[in-house]
Write a protein that holds these residues in place. Structure first.
Motif, short mmCIF file in Angstrom:
data_model
loop_
_atom_site.label_atom_id
_atom_site.label_comp_id
_atom_site.label_asym_id
_atom_site.label_seq_id
_atom_site.Cartn_x
_atom_site.Cartn_y
_atom_site.Cartn_z
N SER A 109 45.80 33.20 39.65
CA SER A 109 46.94 33.13 40.57
C SER A 109 47.98 32.09 40.14
O SER A 109 49.17 32.25 40.37
CB SER A 109 46.42 32.79 41.96
OG SER A 109 45.54 31.68 41.90
N ASP A 129 45.54 22.30 33.76
CA ASP A 129 44.55 22.19 32.68
C ASP A 129 43.39 21.30 33.11
O ASP A 129 42.25 21.51 32.67
CB ASP A 129 45.21 21.71 31.39
CG ASP A 129 46.20 22.76 30.85
OD1 ASP A 129 45.87 23.95 30.90
OD2 ASP A 129 47.30 22.39 30.42
N GLU A 158 41.54 22.21 25.62
CA GLU A 158 42.05 21.99 26.99
C GLU A 158 42.13 20.49 27.31
O GLU A 158 42.99 20.05 28.05
CB GLU A 158 41.15 22.65 28.05
CG GLU A 158 41.18 24.18 28.08
CD GLU A 158 42.52 24.78 28.47
OE1 GLU A 158 43.46 24.05 28.83
OE2 GLU A 158 42.64 26.02 28.39
N MET A 197 43.15 27.76 42.31
CA MET A 197 42.58 28.27 41.05
C MET A 197 41.06 28.42 41.13
O MET A 197 40.48 29.24 40.42
CB MET A 197 42.88 27.31 39.89
CG MET A 197 44.29 27.34 39.39
SD MET A 197 44.52 26.07 38.14
CE MET A 197 43.58 26.72 36.76
N SER A 205 33.48 34.24 48.99
CA SER A 205 33.45 34.61 47.57
C SER A 205 32.43 35.74 47.34
O SER A 205 31.23 35.56 47.56
CB SER A 205 33.10 33.37 46.73
OG SER A 205 32.68 33.76 45.44
N ASN A 221 32.64 27.71 43.78
CA ASN A 221 34.09 27.46 43.87
C ASN A 221 34.37 26.17 44.65
O ASN A 221 35.19 25.34 44.23
CB ASN A 221 34.79 28.63 44.57
CG ASN A 221 34.60 29.96 43.84
OD1 ASN A 221 34.00 30.01 42.77
ND2 ASN A 221 35.11 31.04 44.42
N TRP A 268 45.73 34.98 48.80
CA TRP A 268 45.44 36.42 48.67
C TRP A 268 46.69 37.22 48.35
O TRP A 268 46.65 38.20 47.62
CB TRP A 268 44.71 36.96 49.90
CG TRP A 268 43.29 36.45 49.97
CD1 TRP A 268 42.75 35.63 50.91
CD2 TRP A 268 42.23 36.72 49.01
NE1 TRP A 268 41.42 35.36 50.60
CE2 TRP A 268 41.07 36.01 49.46
CE3 TRP A 268 42.13 37.47 47.83
CZ2 TRP A 268 39.85 36.04 48.78
CZ3 TRP A 268 40.92 37.49 47.15
CH2 TRP A 268 39.80 36.79 47.62
N1 ACO Z 1 43.33 33.91 40.82
C1 ACO Z 1 43.19 35.25 40.76
N2 ACO Z 1 42.07 35.89 41.20
C2 ACO Z 1 41.09 35.11 41.68
C3 ACO Z 1 41.16 33.72 41.74
C4 ACO Z 1 42.35 33.11 41.28
N3 ACO Z 1 42.55 31.80 41.33
N4 ACO Z 1 40.02 33.23 42.26
C5 ACO Z 1 39.24 34.30 42.53
N5 ACO Z 1 39.89 35.42 42.19
C6 ACO Z 1 39.42 36.78 42.36
C7 ACO Z 1 38.13 37.03 41.58
O1 ACO Z 1 38.44 37.34 40.25
C8 ACO Z 1 37.52 38.16 42.35
O2 ACO Z 1 38.22 39.36 42.05
P1 ACO Z 1 37.46 40.77 41.69
O3 ACO Z 1 36.33 40.92 42.63
O4 ACO Z 1 38.51 41.81 41.84
O5 ACO Z 1 37.03 40.66 40.28
C9 ACO Z 1 37.88 37.81 43.78
O6 ACO Z 1 39.05 36.99 43.70
C10 ACO Z 1 36.77 37.11 44.53
O7 ACO Z 1 36.52 35.81 43.98
P2 ACO Z 1 35.07 35.26 43.58
O8 ACO Z 1 34.02 36.11 44.21
O9 ACO Z 1 35.01 33.81 43.89
O10 ACO Z 1 35.10 35.52 42.00
P3 ACO Z 1 34.33 34.77 40.82
O11 ACO Z 1 32.90 34.53 41.16
O12 ACO Z 1 34.63 35.51 39.56
O13 ACO Z 1 35.04 33.30 40.75
C11 ACO Z 1 36.53 32.16 39.23
C12 ACO Z 1 36.40 33.17 40.40
C13 ACO Z 1 36.11 30.78 39.73
C14 ACO Z 1 38.00 32.13 38.78
C15 ACO Z 1 35.59 32.61 38.08
O14 ACO Z 1 35.85 33.96 37.74
C16 ACO Z 1 35.70 31.79 36.83
O15 ACO Z 1 35.17 30.69 36.76
N6 ACO Z 1 36.37 32.34 35.78
C17 ACO Z 1 36.44 31.74 34.46
C18 ACO Z 1 37.55 30.76 34.36
C19 ACO Z 1 38.92 31.39 34.49
O16 ACO Z 1 39.12 32.57 34.48
N7 ACO Z 1 39.95 30.56 34.56
C20 ACO Z 1 41.31 31.06 34.59
C21 ACO Z 1 42.28 29.99 34.79
S1 ACO Z 1 42.16 28.68 33.66
C22 ACO Z 1 43.19 29.03 32.40
O17 ACO Z 1 43.36 30.09 32.02
C23 ACO Z 1 43.94 27.91 31.74
#
Ligand code: ACO
Length: 312
Positions: A109, A129, A158, A197, A205, A221, A268
């Motif tokens: 997001s 970051d 990072e 984030m 979740s 989270n 959301w």
């Molecule tokens: N932005 C967009 N979507 C999000 C965000 C966010 N900040 N947080 C949660 N969501 C989404 C999830 O992807 C999930 O969507 P889906 O069911 O359609 O796939 C939904 O919201 C529900 O969330 P959770 O059940 O909490 O999902 P999850 O267990 O995957 O946790 C998290 C989300 C913490 C982002 C995890 O996926 C993660 O650690 N990902 C790896 C790190 C990452 O992707 N970082 C990206 C930003 S850092 C960077 O790029 C510099």
């Protein structure tokens, strides 16, 4: 005849902290969860190049420009490792990208907010970051081997990104009153989106419980969000900046900072494609992909020619 290992045996391997490798048996949902998380992560790195790329031509000095250029290139590299790691699970990069471009795949997001001033580049490095590191250092111990190994290098880079962001903020805070006000304004706009984030609250979740059981996620989270607030408060104090949260205060009983509630409606909305820059980010990605078609075609033609030359 060898029997297929059961989910029970799989979980026993996870509980013993053994890494799962691409050719190992795994439950279909484990594979799907990883492809989902790793591809969303890869998309975040690639889309994350856009808000900062926007400032490369406007960075205040040549040194700042070259640092920012290197940082944005690092993000591209992170995206590529992550797409490759997702491919080890049988995902096709073309399909993953097609889902992103069609608006079906999620990415963080945070990258749907605009970068309005140079101080935003400092705030992104420091806050965004910083949040990324907190989330990703535990992923160096995630249960899937290729993801864990990719994260080691990503985290080293990072950490350089975070320091450069902090240093931009520090320079602004030690500068003129106008520069310090720019830094405060950037903190005011980026603080809450950064807390978002870490994802929805644990009780909202969908995936946390399962991902914790499989040790894909090592912290929930809310645990990571709390760690982030605890880490950032002293840093903001050091900079002489005020975190925009009236509910923020030290809690002697819990030994943590209490803080206000994130605006979950805003979260959301942004996740569902209605943030300030969602349209712009997606359009820029699609345009870049289309403009790069000739490079992909040329690379494929070159590979085919080499293969033909090597075949006797
Ligand atoms: N932005 C967009 N979507 C999000 C965000 C966010 N900040 N947080 C949660 N969501 C989404 C999830 O992807 C999930 O969507 P889906 O069911 O359609 O796939 C939904 O919201 C529900 O969330 P959770 O059940 O909490 O999902 P999850 O267990 O995957 O946790 C998290 C989300 C913490 C982002 C995890 O996926 C993660 O650690 N990902 C790896 C790190 C990452 O992707 N970082 C990206 C930003 S850092 C960077 O790029 C510099």
């Amino acid at each position: 005849m060898s029997s297929t290992p059961s989910e029970h045996q799989f979980q026993a391997r996870i509980d013993a902290d053994q890494r799962i490798e691409p050719k190992d048996w795994m439950p279909e949902d484990y594979r799907k969860t990883l492809i989902r998380q790793m591809s969303q992560h890869a998309h975040s790195e690639i889309v994350g190049m856009l808000p900062e790329g926007n400032w490369i031509t406007r960075a205040p000095t040549l040194k700042r420009k070259s640092i920012l250029l290197a940082k944005v290139q690092d993000e591209a590299g992170h995206g590529l490792y992550l797409y490759s790691a997702a491919e080890t699970l049988g995902a096709s990069r073309d399909d993953l990208l097609a889902d992103l471009h069609a608006g079906k795949a999620k990415y963080s997001s945070i990258f749907n907010y605009p970068t309005l001033s140079w101080a935003d580049i400092g705030a992104i490095g420091w806050l965004v970051d910083g949040a990324a590191i907190l989330n990703q250092v535990p992923l160096c111990r995630t249960s899937y081997g290729p993801y864990a190994r990719a994260m080691v290098r990503v985290c080293k880079e990072e950490s350089f990104h975070q320091r450069q962001g902090f240093e931009i903020m520090q320079t602004l805070c030690n500068g003129s009153a106008e520069q310090k006000a720019m830094a405060q304004d950037a903190l005011n706009r980026w603080w809450w989106p950064t807390l978002m984030m870490f994802g929805p609250r644990d009780d909202e979740s969908a995936h946390t419980a399962r991902s914790m059981q499989w040790r894909i996620k090592r912290f929930t989270n809310d645990e990571l969000r709390q760690k982030f607030v605890d880490m950032m408060v002293p840093q903001a104090e050091f900079l002489g900046l005020t975190i925009p949260d009236e509910a923020l205060r030290w809690n002697e009983a819990t030994r943590h900072y209490d803080f206000g509630e994130v605006d979950w409606d805003e979260f959301w909305n942004v996740v569902q494609g209605r943030g300030p820059c969602n349209r712009e980010r997606l359009d820029a990605r699609v345009q870049a992909h289309e403009a790069g078609a000739w490079v992909r075609e040329a690379a494929l033609a070159h590979a085919a020619k080499r293969k033909a030359r090597q075949t006797p």
